[in-house]
Design a protein around this motif. Structure first.
Motif, short mmCIF file in Angstrom:
data_model
loop_
_atom_site.label_atom_id
_atom_site.label_comp_id
_atom_site.label_asym_id
_atom_site.label_seq_id
_atom_site.Cartn_x
_atom_site.Cartn_y
_atom_site.Cartn_z
N PHE A 135 105.55 15.05 62.60
CA PHE A 135 104.45 14.89 61.65
C PHE A 135 103.32 13.98 62.14
CE2 PHE A 135 107.96 16.10 58.80
CZ PHE A 135 107.39 17.22 58.23
N TYR A 136 103.58 13.14 63.11
CA TYR A 136 102.62 12.13 63.51
C TYR A 136 102.19 12.26 64.98
CZ TYR A 136 101.19 7.32 64.78
OH TYR A 136 100.52 6.22 65.27
N ALA A 137 103.14 12.15 65.90
CA ALA A 137 102.79 12.06 67.32
C ALA A 137 102.26 13.37 67.89
CB ALA A 137 103.99 11.59 68.13
N ILE A 138 102.94 14.47 67.62
CA ILE A 138 102.52 15.75 68.20
C ILE A 138 101.09 16.09 67.78
CG2 ILE A 138 102.97 18.24 68.24
CD1 ILE A 138 105.99 17.52 68.21
N PRO A 139 100.76 16.02 66.49
CA PRO A 139 99.36 16.32 66.12
C PRO A 139 98.35 15.33 66.71
CG PRO A 139 100.78 16.37 64.18
CD PRO A 139 101.61 15.84 65.30
N LEU A 140 98.69 14.03 66.74
CA LEU A 140 97.74 13.05 67.26
C LEU A 140 97.53 13.19 68.77
CD1 LEU A 140 98.51 9.80 65.23
CD2 LEU A 140 96.56 11.35 65.01
N TYR A 141 98.61 13.41 69.51
CA TYR A 141 98.46 13.60 70.96
C TYR A 141 97.64 14.86 71.25
CZ TYR A 141 101.45 9.82 72.61
OH TYR A 141 101.97 8.59 72.90
N ALA A 142 97.85 15.91 70.48
CA ALA A 142 97.08 17.15 70.68
C ALA A 142 95.60 16.91 70.38
CB ALA A 142 97.64 18.26 69.80
N THR A 143 95.32 16.13 69.35
CA THR A 143 93.93 15.89 68.95
C THR A 143 93.21 14.89 69.85
OG1 THR A 143 94.51 16.34 66.65
CG2 THR A 143 92.46 15.15 67.04
N ILE A 169 101.77 19.75 73.04
CA ILE A 169 103.15 20.11 73.41
C ILE A 169 103.50 21.51 72.92
CG2 ILE A 169 104.46 19.22 71.44
CD1 ILE A 169 105.31 18.52 75.07
N GLU A 170 102.90 21.93 71.81
CA GLU A 170 103.17 23.27 71.29
C GLU A 170 102.73 24.33 72.30
OE1 GLU A 170 102.68 25.91 67.24
OE2 GLU A 170 101.46 24.11 67.48
N LYS A 171 101.58 24.14 72.91
CA LYS A 171 101.08 25.11 73.89
C LYS A 171 101.83 24.99 75.22
CE LYS A 171 96.45 25.52 72.00
NZ LYS A 171 95.03 25.21 72.17
N LEU A 172 102.26 23.79 75.56
CA LEU A 172 102.93 23.59 76.85
C LEU A 172 104.35 24.17 76.88
CD1 LEU A 172 101.79 19.96 77.69
CD2 LEU A 172 101.11 22.04 78.86
N ILE A 173 105.19 23.76 75.92
CA ILE A 173 106.58 24.24 75.93
C ILE A 173 107.07 24.70 74.56
CG2 ILE A 173 107.26 22.86 77.92
CD1 ILE A 173 108.65 20.95 75.94
N ILE A 187 107.10 23.44 70.20
CA ILE A 187 107.59 22.29 69.45
C ILE A 187 109.11 22.28 69.35
CG2 ILE A 187 107.60 21.19 67.16
CD1 ILE A 187 104.65 21.92 66.91
N GLY A 188 109.70 23.43 69.09
CA GLY A 188 111.16 23.49 68.96
C GLY A 188 111.87 23.06 70.23
N ARG A 189 111.42 23.58 71.37
CA ARG A 189 112.04 23.20 72.66
C ARG A 189 111.85 21.71 72.93
NH1 ARG A 189 110.51 26.84 77.53
NH2 ARG A 189 112.23 25.70 78.43
N TYR A 190 110.68 21.22 72.60
CA TYR A 190 110.41 19.79 72.81
C TYR A 190 111.30 18.92 71.93
CZ TYR A 190 107.93 15.33 72.54
OH TYR A 190 107.62 13.99 72.53
N MET A 191 111.37 19.26 70.65
CA MET A 191 112.15 18.44 69.72
C MET A 191 113.65 18.49 70.03
SD MET A 191 109.91 17.08 67.63
CE MET A 191 110.64 16.70 66.06
N ILE A 192 114.18 19.68 70.25
CA ILE A 192 115.62 19.83 70.49
C ILE A 192 116.01 19.50 71.93
CG2 ILE A 192 117.56 21.47 70.43
CD1 ILE A 192 116.42 20.66 67.66
N GLY A 193 115.14 19.85 72.87
CA GLY A 193 115.48 19.65 74.28
C GLY A 193 115.11 18.30 74.84
N MET A 194 114.19 17.59 74.17
CA MET A 194 113.74 16.31 74.72
C MET A 194 113.87 15.15 73.74
SD MET A 194 110.43 17.45 76.91
CE MET A 194 110.54 18.66 78.21
#
Length: 189
Positions: A128-136, A142-146, A148-155
């Motif tokens: 809710f906080y980091a992914i949107p702020l880093y993208a902006t 991260i959504e475009k790179l890998i 969100i699901g892969r990032y959250m579960i895999g990292m």
């Protein structure tokens, strides 16, 4: 223990915690930006010596020193509040479960619940906080790179579970080595 001496110890632990923030290392291959640092150890020592309020003061002091002396721009401004909240929750479990009854079982339970809560907080904050702020603000989507699901579960999930385990085991070793000293200088109200 006098208030002045107590204040000096809190300040010293805060400074030590800040110095430990400067030494970090990645633990998840492919996610070099997710790094573990052991600044929580002086905070947990402060919790052991004094209490939850002082542990939080050490956490805040460490954070202010980071902002003033080692601010790395957008990554600090986004990541540091997350770090403070996650560590605050981890410390809270040690205060509620282990500080009152310092048994091995209570320590393991505090470490387990602290790790799970730290992980839960970081999953929510990332989503809710980091992914949107880093993208902006950092052009790091991260959504475009890998995805969100892969990032959250895999990292994010394994990183925080391992990080909590590292915190718990590191503090166990530190506490065992410093136990006589900590018991001697423990400040009970």
């Amino acid at each position: 223990m006098s208030k002045t001496r107590k204040l000096a110890y809190v300040a010293l632990l805060g400074a030590l915690s800040f110095v430990l923030m400067l030494v970090d290392f990645p633990i998840i291959p492919g996610a070099d930006f997710l790094k573990v640092e052991l600044s929580i150890l002086p905070i947990l020592v402060g919790l052991t010596l004094f209490g939850l309020k002082e542990a939080y003061v050490i956490l805040v002091l460490r954070t202010l020193l980071k902002l003033v002396l080692n601010n790395q721009g957008i990554s600090t401004l986004i990541g540091l509040p997350m770090n403070v909240l996650a560590l605050g929750v981890f410390i809270l479990f040690f205060s509620l479960i282990w500080k009152k009854e310092k048994t091995r079982l209570q320590f393991v339970l505090a470490g387990l619940l602290g790790t799970l809560s730290l992980t839960g907080v970081m999953l929510l904050l990332n989503y809710f906080y980091a992914i949107p702020l880093y993208a902006t603000f950092a052009n790091f989507d991260i959504e475009k790179l890998i995805g969100i699901g892969r990032y959250m579960i895999g990292m994010v999930l394994p990183f925080n579970l391992i990080q909590g385990l590292i915190f718990t085991l590191s503090f166990a070793l530190l506490y065992l080595s410093l136990k006589p000293l900590l018991l001697k200088y423990s400040y009970e109200k």
